[in-house]
Write a protein that holds these residues in place. Sequence first.
Motif, PDB file in Angstrom:
ATOM      1  N   THR A 120       0.854  -1.184   0.000  1.00 48.45           N
ATOM      2  CA  THR A 120       0.000   0.000   0.000  1.00 48.45           C
ATOM      3  C   THR A 120       0.888   1.231   0.000  1.00 48.45           C
ATOM      4  O   THR A 120       2.036   1.182   0.462  1.00 48.45           O
TER       5      THR A 120
ATOM      6  N   PHE B 191       1.331   5.545  -1.798  1.00 46.47           N
ATOM      7  CA  PHE B 191       0.802   6.617  -2.646  1.00 46.47           C
ATOM      8  C   PHE B 191       1.807   6.969  -3.735  1.00 46.47           C
ATOM      9  O   PHE B 191       3.001   6.648  -3.646  1.00 46.47           O
TER      10      PHE B 191
ATOM     11  N   TYR C 203      -3.641   6.805  -4.449  1.00 38.26           N
ATOM     12  CA  TYR C 203      -3.452   5.889  -3.334  1.00 38.26           C
ATOM     13  C   TYR C 203      -3.682   4.474  -3.879  1.00 38.26           C
ATOM     14  O   TYR C 203      -4.605   4.248  -4.671  1.00 38.26           O
TER      15      TYR C 203
END
Lengths: 686, 275
Positions: free
Chosen positions: A331, A333, A368
């Motif tokens: 995960t 950005f 994101y």
Amino acid sequence: MSLTSSTEFLKTGLTFTLSLLFYNLLYGQSVADTIKNMDTVTVSRQKQLINGVNTLTLSAKQIELAPKVMGIADPLKSIRFLPGFGNGGDANSGVQYRGLPSGSNGYFYNGVLVHNPSHLFGLFPLFNNNVVEHLKMYTGVVPGKYFGKLSGYIDINSNWQVRDTTLIKAEASLAHLGVGARIERDSIQMMEIFWRNTFMNKTLWPVLSKTGKDLEGMNYDLFDFNMNAKRVFNKNEIKAFLYLGRDKAMFDLYEQRAKNSMDWGNLVMGITHTADLRQNLQWENNIGYSRYNTRVAFDLYGEEFALFNHQRTLSINSTLAYRKSRRSVETGFLYMMDDLGTTLQNEGQPAQSGGNVRYKSNQHLFKYFLNARSPLSKKIQLEGSLNLSTVSSVESPFFINPALSVSYLMDARNSFFCSLSMAYQPIHQVGLTNINLPVDYVIHANRNLSVSKIREASGGYRYAGARIEYSIDVYYRWLSDLKEFNGNIISLNESNDIASGIENGDGVTYGADFFVRLITTRNYFTVNYSYSRSFRKFDAINNGQWYKYIYDRPHNLSIVNSYKLTPKISFSVSFMYNSGSAYTPTVGMYYFGNSVLAEYGAKNSARMDAYHRLDAGVNWLLKKTSKCRQTLGLSIINVYDRSNPIYIYQSYDRNYFQNNNAFKMIQKDGASLPLLPALTYSLELL
Amino acid sequence: MKKLLLTIITGTVFSACIKEAAQKEFDPKFVVEGVIEHGAVPVVKVMHNIPTNFVIDEEQLEALIVRWATIKVSGGGEEEILTLTRNDKVFPYLFYVGNSLKGKAGQKYKLEVKYNNDVLLSETEIPLYKPSIKGAYEWLDPEKAQPAVNVDNANPEANYLLFTKLDAQHDFYATTPRGIKAIDQAGKQFTVSMMRTRSILDSMNSSRYYTKGDTIAIKVSNVSATSYSLWSAVSQQGLALSFLNYSSDFSGNIEGNGAGIWYGANSSVDKLIIE
């Protein structure tokens, strides 16, 4: 910039390209490092699949296997032998994947975007295989740090291995010189540099200008420089790289009264910090900067016009990754700032005088992402991603693109998968022609131009044996808000609004890819066949009816075979067959305004002759000691000298009128690479 | 497993077929090239189009030129039926010219071409502004002279088409560049070098330059923005440019079963002797 000068410029660009090829045909010298070939067969017996699920992988050693144009291994050209790839032609860097053009692919170097990855119209590789470890192609469920292209992402990675050696490399020919050094210390730090420079202005063009009457005043040289550095600090590592390259060309037209010049180049650099936070948990941060600019100038009888293009991209991404066995979660950005500009400068005008700015825009993108891979059961594996993105200056600025693939593992060797994905492209790369000269217009999506979109469904089968790998893929791609240039270069030149020449429409591509790789102790053998169709539908083109896209080339076959005859000698051959490109035929003509104009048939309703080419090469390890290694390589491109057309057009036959006093049109075509031998020599000092 | 694979592949290949547009065949039409200049009578050329790969010899040329059309020009309260005229030194050697009606700056003019049941219509206007020009030339080498023209850039809305011709020639020929927009030029004046273009009747060896003793006329025509863009489209459409993969049909401003341009111009001519 006049119409004629534009035309002649493009023609001359091609003349130049072909002249270089003929020069190589006559003199056949070009040197590159081919030493790696000798090791290929033994090293390649790893279990790494070329065709994985959502990923294609090609190592630097595999890139070296096929016979090389000008004797220099080219990572981008090599992937044309992989499943799903078509042939975009010779005199460009075009990489067509699953029916979409080169501009729908993202090209990355160590995770940083590279604009227009082409030297010498694609004949000289921009990526230096001497400093490359591997190439990866991502499609479907892609890593979160990539965004903004419809078709897929090609990331070429430097060789970041760190041991404890020092290596000096040199390569030289009558056309170029390359020197590099790699220092690895204590398994914690590494530094590598490689510099290449052609000196064709000293050797090639003076000779050519004596043989070709249209080549007087021709100049073309290029250079590039690569630097990679890595340092490991306990649980942290920092990797930094720099690429700098520039092409400079100049040529005369109209009996030396018009001087045309163009130069273009890339600066790409990035720093990546990776930290092992705890077992299986890794944090990666990357900042990258990429700049590409071109200057195309026409000095027509003392009046100078120059067209400037630039694209600058700053990217920052941060990824937190948990990886354990068959499970992983990523995960993070991504932020990208992209700055574009096109300026037409007339003599006496300052470059930024407002009236001559044809396009100026910058765009911000924030994304994101969440990627996850996990087994549902012993036999079922899931891989998915969810991206939430926002793009500035567009009407609907928020985008959600999910992707999911499900794999069914029958046993250790056999597996099936199916995949669904979506992607968006907010920066349109609209080619002026199907010949990839570096004058493409790159335009942001904004309130006038929508974001292009793709939805893809794909599925396939994989077999991964110890010596053999084979795969079958099928796919269907729905495309919307695609962009096509209407082709009117003159109105584009006269208009301050580039977007007025851009049309909007939809498309589909579909096909099936078959791939086999066989490895034995002496042999490396791959066969790829792709059936691929690509269609488009634009309200403003072809009366709003479906037509074949120019890169609709249904049949694509490629074969590569490298055979190690003795420990010192190996042979390689490659063969490509591709259906011809679609083109628009002329059905009529008329005299008007002191010229002959054409009337066209349905858009892209005719097809050129098929492209097929056989290349061959032999590598001979001249000397190998603990301190020195020398290799001699001979490659022959287009062994049977097939004349493969790359474009077709109609022309008024002035000769016929002169001899017969009657008017006649003739069809002409431009041929690509002729038979092209190259002798290579390389040296490595340890 | 084999059945599943076969189903997927054949399903993809055959169910995904796209229905393309039907092939487009050759469609006969009229080609009209007409001009009305300030202070001059209208001149209109009408021809047929022909299929590609059609070889046109002298006999077929006769059939190519439309000689039985009725052509009417009207505007400013006047109208006139044009007269068919022959001049073997130009191509096409049969064309239609006016006799009494002469163009006036600022006036709109309609064109009507009738041939059997076909009617072609168009309308244009002659701009008010007349260019102020001065011709010049430079020697590129002892054999080649290159003309240029200095244009007073007083009207930023002007759109200039550029022509040259030898004194002995009947027609003006567009040069390279074919045109310049005033708005694209900085300063109060600008100078444009012009390269001679070949007519289709010229040989391979015909020069793109002039030489000592030549008397040449330079013409600069101010045309409307619409007319200028139509001529730009003609330049784009020139077959030499098919290299650029442009493949849209040119239509121009002729209504009906035809293609071409009917345009008004306000022109200035300057004569030069290459010495």
